[in-house]
Design a protein around this motif. Structure first.
Motif, PDB file in Angstrom:
ATOM      1  N   TRP A 275       0.755  -1.155  -0.070  1.00 38.14           N
ATOM      2  CA  TRP A 275      -0.076   0.061  -0.023  1.00 38.14           C
ATOM      3  C   TRP A 275       0.866   1.288   0.144  1.00 38.14           C
ATOM      4  O   TRP A 275       2.018   1.324   0.765  1.00 38.14           O
ATOM      5  N   VAL A 276       0.437   2.303  -0.890  1.00 41.14           N
ATOM      6  CA  VAL A 276       1.213   3.425  -0.896  1.00 41.14           C
ATOM      7  C   VAL A 276      -0.051   4.466  -1.128  1.00 41.14           C
ATOM      8  O   VAL A 276      -0.987   4.282  -1.471  1.00 41.14           O
ATOM      9  N   PRO A 277       0.197   5.822  -0.432  1.00 41.22           N
ATOM     10  CA  PRO A 277      -0.587   6.777  -0.429  1.00 41.22           C
ATOM     11  C   PRO A 277      -0.969   7.460  -1.876  1.00 41.22           C
ATOM     12  O   PRO A 277      -0.188   7.067  -2.833  1.00 41.22           O
ATOM     13  N   GLY A 278      -2.092   8.047  -2.052  1.00 41.68           N
ATOM     14  CA  GLY A 278      -2.202   8.965  -3.240  1.00 41.68           C
ATOM     15  C   GLY A 278      -3.381   8.762  -4.313  1.00 41.68           C
ATOM     16  O   GLY A 278      -3.438   9.468  -5.293  1.00 41.68           O
ATOM     17  N   GLN A 279      -4.227   7.921  -3.847  1.00 33.17           N
ATOM     18  CA  GLN A 279      -5.553   7.819  -4.702  1.00 33.17           C
ATOM     19  C   GLN A 279      -6.603   8.189  -3.935  1.00 33.17           C
ATOM     20  O   GLN A 279      -6.886   7.950  -2.755  1.00 33.17           O
ATOM     21  N   ALA A 280      -7.291   9.058  -4.588  1.00 31.24           N
ATOM     22  CA  ALA A 280      -8.561   9.582  -4.293  1.00 31.24           C
ATOM     23  C   ALA A 280      -9.797   8.641  -4.184  1.00 31.24           C
ATOM     24  O   ALA A 280      -9.824   7.886  -5.156  1.00 31.24           O
ATOM     25  N   SER A 281     -10.783   8.479  -3.060  1.00 31.10           N
ATOM     26  CA  SER A 281     -11.794   7.829  -3.176  1.00 31.10           C
ATOM     27  C   SER A 281     -12.980   8.166  -4.045  1.00 31.10           C
ATOM     28  O   SER A 281     -12.946   9.331  -4.540  1.00 31.10           O
ATOM     29  N   ALA A 282     -13.588   7.250  -5.026  1.00 33.85           N
ATOM     30  CA  ALA A 282     -14.351   7.536  -5.946  1.00 33.85           C
ATOM     31  C   ALA A 282     -15.691   7.828  -5.523  1.00 33.85           C
ATOM     32  O   ALA A 282     -16.727   8.599  -6.198  1.00 33.85           O
ATOM     33  N   LEU A 283     -16.000   7.526  -4.178  1.00 29.99           N
ATOM     34  CA  LEU A 283     -17.214   7.640  -3.578  1.00 29.99           C
ATOM     35  C   LEU A 283     -17.514   8.460  -2.200  1.00 29.99           C
ATOM     36  O   LEU A 283     -18.122   8.124  -1.526  1.00 29.99           O
ATOM     37  N   ASP A 284     -16.526   9.441  -2.305  1.00 30.16           N
ATOM     38  CA  ASP A 284     -16.549  10.339  -1.140  1.00 30.16           C
ATOM     39  C   ASP A 284     -17.318  11.630  -1.368  1.00 30.16           C
ATOM     40  O   ASP A 284     -18.231  11.743  -1.173  1.00 30.16           O
ATOM     41  N   ALA A 285     -16.440  12.535  -1.670  1.00 28.53           N
ATOM     42  CA  ALA A 285     -16.772  14.237  -1.784  1.00 28.53           C
ATOM     43  C   ALA A 285     -17.405  14.011  -3.153  1.00 28.53           C
ATOM     44  O   ALA A 285     -17.355  13.378  -3.884  1.00 28.53           O
ATOM     45  N   HIS A 286     -18.080  15.244  -3.191  1.00 32.03           N
ATOM     46  CA  HIS A 286     -18.854  15.413  -4.376  1.00 32.03           C
ATOM     47  C   HIS A 286     -17.927  15.601  -5.796  1.00 32.03           C
ATOM     48  O   HIS A 286     -18.354  14.944  -6.887  1.00 32.03           O
TER      49      HIS A 286
END
Length: 336
Positions: A275-286
């Motif tokens: 696991w590494v950081p850097g990807q946005a959730s597709a189901l969170d913010a507008h």
């Protein structure tokens, strides 16, 4: 705001349908409307109780699949940011990225890479991103959306026989091809930045409609922060929040929280999860690219020729539990 109100109303309708549909099906076995809409589907052949399947709201093909996809070079896909989530796939040296900003609104892309027909699928309600070889028994199939759900998961259909297929498992559950299973292909759910780094000459799925502003806005705003899913009334996993993400390989699963803490897990049979950081959730913010960071997962296996990608999922815990109720979800490093 108007779009969000429409989605909220639709989700309310879906939730109501989820609870009344099983009783309706039990009373009349095969609803009259189904027979009218699905003239080619053989409902006498099925591997699941029809009461488990209910309408998600849209009609047949109401969520339109992309059947003639076109692609653009990475430098032309300037509407994506480094954090944008994509499904990435490499076949015979060719790499493509399918942005979830598009897949949340179309769910299925019928594509071809070389001589291989593929179906790139995404069920937002389960966060299930799965790529299949869309061929069975030497016959090429093309997939669309039924507008139906089972265990809150997308039920697809093939346009050749109108058999219904469970997206989460790739198995036909209703119709002439009941029992058939599609082959899954190794793919990744990763950030656009990671795709660009791995495949600088890769191609990106183009937005299919002129209303390009639709792509990038999340129609499921706040969904992955809920205590439980909208459209699921089955049992939930113990000790794990229903909407927690899990990394699954077959009937084994590890929580994403565990992998995030450890950053790397190696199993005795040669699997390496990272696991590494850097990807946005597709189901969170507008706006998808403003969503919280869920990070990037890779699952590989050690072989004599080095590391190779393994078929895996990064799904919501309730969905994995629904299809593999006896499987344990590992949430601490001491677990075997």
């Amino acid at each position: 705001m108007k779009i969000r109100l429409i989605i909220a109303s639709a989700l309310w309708l879906f939730a109501v349908t989820a609870f009344i549909a099983p009783q309706m099906l039990a009373a009349q076995d095969i609803p009259r409307g189904w027979k009218t809409e699905w003239k080619k589907t053989d409902f006498t052949k099925r591997s699941v109780d029809l009461s488990e399947i209910f309408s998600g709201g849209p009609p047949k093909d109401g969520i339109p699949s992309i059947d003639r996809p076109t692609f653009e070079a990475i430098k032309e896909a300037d509407w994506l940011t480094d954090r944008s989530p994509v499904i990435s796939l490499e076949v015979a040296g060719e790499a493509r990225a399918y942005p979830l900003a598009i897949l949340t609104r179309h769910e299925i892309v019928n594509d071809r890479m070389g001589d291989m027909p593929i179906a790139v699928t995404f069920c937002p309600l389960c966060n299930a991103a799965i790529v299949f070889e869309r061929q069975y028994n030497g016959r090429e199939l093309e997939f669309g959306t039924t507008g139906k759900l089972r265990n809150s998961d997308l039920v697809m259909y093939d346009r050749q026989t109108e058999s219904w297929w469970q997206q989460f498992t790739g198995t036909a559950i209703v119709g002439r091809l009941t029992g058939a299973e599609l082959e899954r292909l190794p793919s990744r759910l990763e950030s656009f930045a990671r795709f660009k780094e791995r495949f600088p000459h890769g191609k990106v799925l183009k937005r299919p409609y002129s209303r390009t502003g639709l792509y990038g806005a999340n129609p499921y705003e706040g969904y992955d922060s809920l205590a439980r899913p909208f459209l699921y009334d089955g049992s939930l996993p113990k000790e794990i929040p229903a909407m927690a993400r899990v990394v699954s390989v077959g009937e084994r699963a590890w929580t994403l929280d565990l992998l995030r803490r450890e950053t790397r897990i190696e199993t005795v049979d040669g699997l390496i999860l990272e696991w590494v950081p850097g990807q946005a959730s597709a189901l969170d913010a507008h706006e998808i690219d403003r969503s919280r960071d869920v990070g990037n997962v890779s699952v590989q296996r050690k072989t004599a020729d080095g590391l190779v990608d393994v078929v895996h999922g990064v799904d919501f815990a309730f969905a994995f539990h629904a299809f593999y109720p006896d499987a344990r979800i590992i949430h601490d490093i001491e677990a075997p």
